[in-house]
Every structure is written in C-alpha cells, then in structure tokens.
Design an enzyme around this catalytic site. Sequence first.
Site, PDB file in Angstrom:
ATOM      1  N   HIS A  31       0.818  -1.235   0.054  1.00  0.00           N
ATOM      2  CA  HIS A  31       0.057   0.061  -0.044  1.00  0.00           C
ATOM      3  C   HIS A  31       0.849   1.142   0.074  1.00  0.00           C
ATOM      4  CE1 HIS A  31       0.210   0.334   4.546  1.00  0.00           C
ATOM      5  NE2 HIS A  31      -0.526  -0.449   4.457  1.00  0.00           N
ATOM      6  N   HIS A  85      -5.044  -9.961  14.032  1.00  0.00           N
ATOM      7  CA  HIS A  85      -5.230  -8.616  13.175  1.00  0.00           C
ATOM      8  C   HIS A  85      -5.845  -8.939  11.790  1.00  0.00           C
ATOM      9  CE1 HIS A  85      -4.107  -4.717  11.805  1.00  0.00           C
ATOM     10  NE2 HIS A  85      -2.922  -5.013  11.277  1.00  0.00           N
ATOM     11  N   GLU A  87      -6.113  -6.731   9.039  1.00  0.00           N
ATOM     12  CA  GLU A  87      -5.523  -6.150   7.905  1.00  0.00           C
ATOM     13  C   GLU A  87      -5.477  -7.336   6.997  1.00  0.00           C
ATOM     14  OE1 GLU A  87      -2.400  -3.320   7.928  1.00  0.00           O
ATOM     15  OE2 GLU A  87      -2.917  -2.474   6.102  1.00  0.00           O
ATOM     16  N   ASP A  89      -3.476  -8.168   4.797  1.00  0.00           N
ATOM     17  CA  ASP A  89      -2.229  -9.109   4.504  1.00  0.00           C
ATOM     18  C   ASP A  89      -2.174 -10.130   5.289  1.00  0.00           C
ATOM     19  OD1 ASP A  89      -2.054  -6.736   6.241  1.00  0.00           O
ATOM     20  OD2 ASP A  89       0.081  -6.952   6.516  1.00  0.00           O
ATOM     21  N   HIS A 151      -1.311  -2.352  15.018  1.00  0.00           N
ATOM     22  CA  HIS A 151      -1.271  -1.461  13.966  1.00  0.00           C
ATOM     23  C   HIS A 151      -2.578  -0.700  13.748  1.00  0.00           C
ATOM     24  CE1 HIS A 151      -1.155  -0.955   9.304  1.00  0.00           C
ATOM     25  NE2 HIS A 151      -0.880   0.265   9.713  1.00  0.00           N
ATOM     26  N   ASP A 170       1.912  -6.991  13.994  1.00  0.00           N
ATOM     27  CA  ASP A 170       2.584  -6.093  13.170  1.00  0.00           C
ATOM     28  C   ASP A 170       4.006  -5.710  13.865  1.00  0.00           C
ATOM     29  OD1 ASP A 170       1.494  -6.090  10.665  1.00  0.00           O
ATOM     30  OD2 ASP A 170       0.051  -4.600  11.271  1.00  0.00           O
ATOM     31  N   TYR A 197      10.378  -0.300   7.979  1.00  0.00           N
ATOM     32  CA  TYR A 197       8.930  -0.622   8.447  1.00  0.00           C
ATOM     33  C   TYR A 197       8.239   0.185   9.516  1.00  0.00           C
ATOM     34  CZ  TYR A 197       5.466  -4.025  10.088  1.00  0.00           C
ATOM     35  OH  TYR A 197       4.142  -4.624  10.471  1.00  0.00           O
ATOM     36  N   HIS A 230       5.329 -10.121  10.023  1.00  0.00           N
ATOM     37  CA  HIS A 230       6.127  -9.909   8.713  1.00  0.00           C
ATOM     38  C   HIS A 230       7.876 -10.173   9.209  1.00  0.00           C
ATOM     39  CE1 HIS A 230       2.898  -8.228   6.601  1.00  0.00           C
ATOM     40  NE2 HIS A 230       2.469  -7.369   7.778  1.00  0.00           N
TER      41      HIS A 230
HETATM   42 FE1  FEO Z   1      -1.321  -3.901   9.686  1.00  0.00          FE
HETATM   43 FE2  FEO Z   1       0.883  -6.362   8.604  1.00  0.00          FE
HETATM   44  O1  FEO Z   1      -0.931  -5.328   8.744  1.00  0.00           O
END
Ligand code: FEO
Length: 414
Positions: A31, A85, A87, A89, A151, A170, A197, A230
């Site tokens: 994004h 989470h 989101e 991803d 996040h 995150d 990041y 991640h």
């Molecule tokens: Fe807030 Fe890796 O998503």
Amino acid sequence: MKHQQPNQWIRDLGNDVYWTGVIDWDLRDFHGFATRRGGTYNAFLVLGPEPVLIDTVKAHLADRLLEKISAIIDPAKIKHFIVNHIEPDHSGGFPKIAAALPNAKIYATENALTGLEKYYGLPRDIQIVRTGEGLNAGGRQFQFVELPMVHWPDSMVTWMPEDKILFSSDAFGQFIATSERFDDELPEPPYHDAALYYANIVHPFNRYVVKTVQTLLKLGIEPKLICPDHGILWRGHIPGIIEHYTSWATGACAEGALVLYETMWGSTERMADVITQRLLSNGTPVDRLRIRNATMSELATAVMFHKAILLGSPTMNDGFYPVFGHLLAYLEGLGFPGNRFWGAFGSYGWGGGAVEKIHRWMKENRCRIITDPLQFRFRPSVDEEKKLLEFADAVTLQLEQGQPVLTGEDIDAL
Ligand code: FEO
C-alpha cells in the site's frame, strides 16, 4: 555457499511450534510502501492435545499456507484459531482457512470481529477476547493482550508464557524475503529493515508503541522469541529491537539535519549545496537527498533519523515541484510534522510560489519552524549566499538548543 539450513519451507521453532508463513518474494509495493526486498506473512502452528493456528496470510497465498499446515497436521484437527489482526495482509486467507479448520474455535478482539464480518462475512461464531483473558489449549497456555493502533484498532498480540513466545502481529516486523527465519541467522540483525517498516507503517502510532512497551513490561512479558507477522523472528537481539522501537517512537534516534530538495536548473541545488557545506563546517551532522533519487519510503525513513528537515524546491507553475505534494502528504500522514524542526528554501524565476506553499504547509501542520524561509530569484547572488549561511547557522543553533523529539513530558502524559 552457505551451510545447509534446516527446513526453510516449514520451520520448526522448537517445542512443537512451527512457522508456517509464506514468503512473498515479488512484493515491491505494500500500500505505497516500496518493499524492495520483498516480504513475508508469518503464521504459526502450535501442536499439542489441542492444536492452535495463529494468523493467516494474504488471500492469494492462502493455499500455500494450507499446504504447509497439511504437511504437519490434518487441518481438521486444529482446535483453536487465533486472529491477532484483520488487515488483509493477514486476514485475506481467513475465509479459506476458517473453512479448512471446521473444528477450530476462532478468537479475535471485538474490533476485529466487526472488520472480519464486513470483509468476509463470519463463517461461525467468534470468541471475543480481551487483555487479561487467555486460552488453555490442552495444557498449552495462550494469553491475549490488546494493542489497539499497533497497527489497527483491532490489533492484539498473543503470549505463550511457558514457552516465552510473543506472537507480536505487526509490531517488530520488517519487509524482507529471505530463507533465514531468525535474526541471528543473518550477518547483521535486520534493524534497518525494521526501521524502514517502522517509519512507513508504525510511526503514526508512536504513542501507542511507547505504551505497548510499558504494557508488556507491566505484564511481565519477557519474551525469549518474538514472532512478528512480517519478516524475521527475533531471538538473538530482543533487547536490541525493543530499544530501537523505543528510540524510534520517542524520536531519540533523530539527530542532525536532513536536506531534502529538488532542482530544475540547478539554483535550488546550489542553495542546498551552500546550506549543506555550512552545516558540515559547523560540525552539524547532515544528510542530503534529492527527492526523486529516493523512494517515498526511503525519504520517510531518513526523516525519522533527523531532527531538522530542510525542504528545498524550485517554483514550477506557481507552486512547488509536484513531487513535494506527494512527499508532504506522505510525511503528514506518518505524523512527522509536529515531531521535527523544519525549514524551507528554494528558487524561482518569475513570481515564486514554492517556498510560500511549503511554509503554509508547515504552519498548517504546526511544525516548529527554525527560521524564515528563504527564496531567491534565479541563481543566489554572493549576498544572497550569505543569507543561506545564516539559515544554516540558525539550524545548527536550533539543534544545539533543541529538545528531544518526543519530550519526557509527552511520554509521562501517555
Ligand atoms: Fe497491519 Fe501487516 O498489517
């Protein structure tokens, strides 16, 4: 050639805990964040009398996650499914994975429930969990800690107290695609990737990060392993990454000046030169980037590491160079304006406009402005260059007198 590593496709983290994440080697844009080294979506499987899956991956990689789970256990045997989470991803694979785990009870925060329902519809009841609540999965303990805004409002982390593993969602992540899974398997701990990041994803939520660190300490959470969703897992440098997070969140990492400029016919570049040389002569740490030579993500990260940001643009069509529109909107969204000292300079040929526009942005964003903006017509003259020296001296003085970016008072008020 590197020595042979353990199975890198599914990584055994010890004591029946497995990394089942998926590496996204081709990811180059998250994004808007330029992910030049690719990315990873981490998910984890914990075996035991009642197996547990923690998190999923992007929608198009859900089958890969399922293959990995199935290589270890029949997915139907998984009894618990934790969603830290929502989101996409991490939750993109949620519908497919939830369907493949028909016997798993699903756990998420109240905010996550709303989001999951809106994104995908709910496959079945979801158990809402809050900080202080936990799960006993056949003797393996899991505790939930809500971390809103690290996040998203729904975010939480999951802590395994006996194994001392923190599944941190995150927080503490990085975008890197590598065959290595642990920080101590790399030649250097991936602090730079974590900083990129942080600057581009987490920086708007600095205050929550400071609070997060305080919350974890208060709850006595001292992980031996941090598993973000991640990138690389932290095992060998846990105090280091926590220290870095605190430093990035409070701005303690910031020092010196950063000259960010563009140029049309070399005049603004000349101004940037004079300012940079003077800062060097003053002994002020300085870095300089031509905006179009870097990605927005690199520019934001450079801003995070500097206390004074000096923006130089030539006037084009009565305004600043168009790339400044992108840059200023990006820095504004990431929460940098109020947390740094700022200055503006630039050249013009006819009526000007760039510097006024940058200055207006600074005022609207309640920036701490070091000194009056400077603009000169065509090339700066010898007399005008003296004003640039004064401009640079004002920056040096400000940095000598400056406060920490986020003051102790700010943090106390959290
Ligand atoms: Fe807030 Fe890796 O998503």
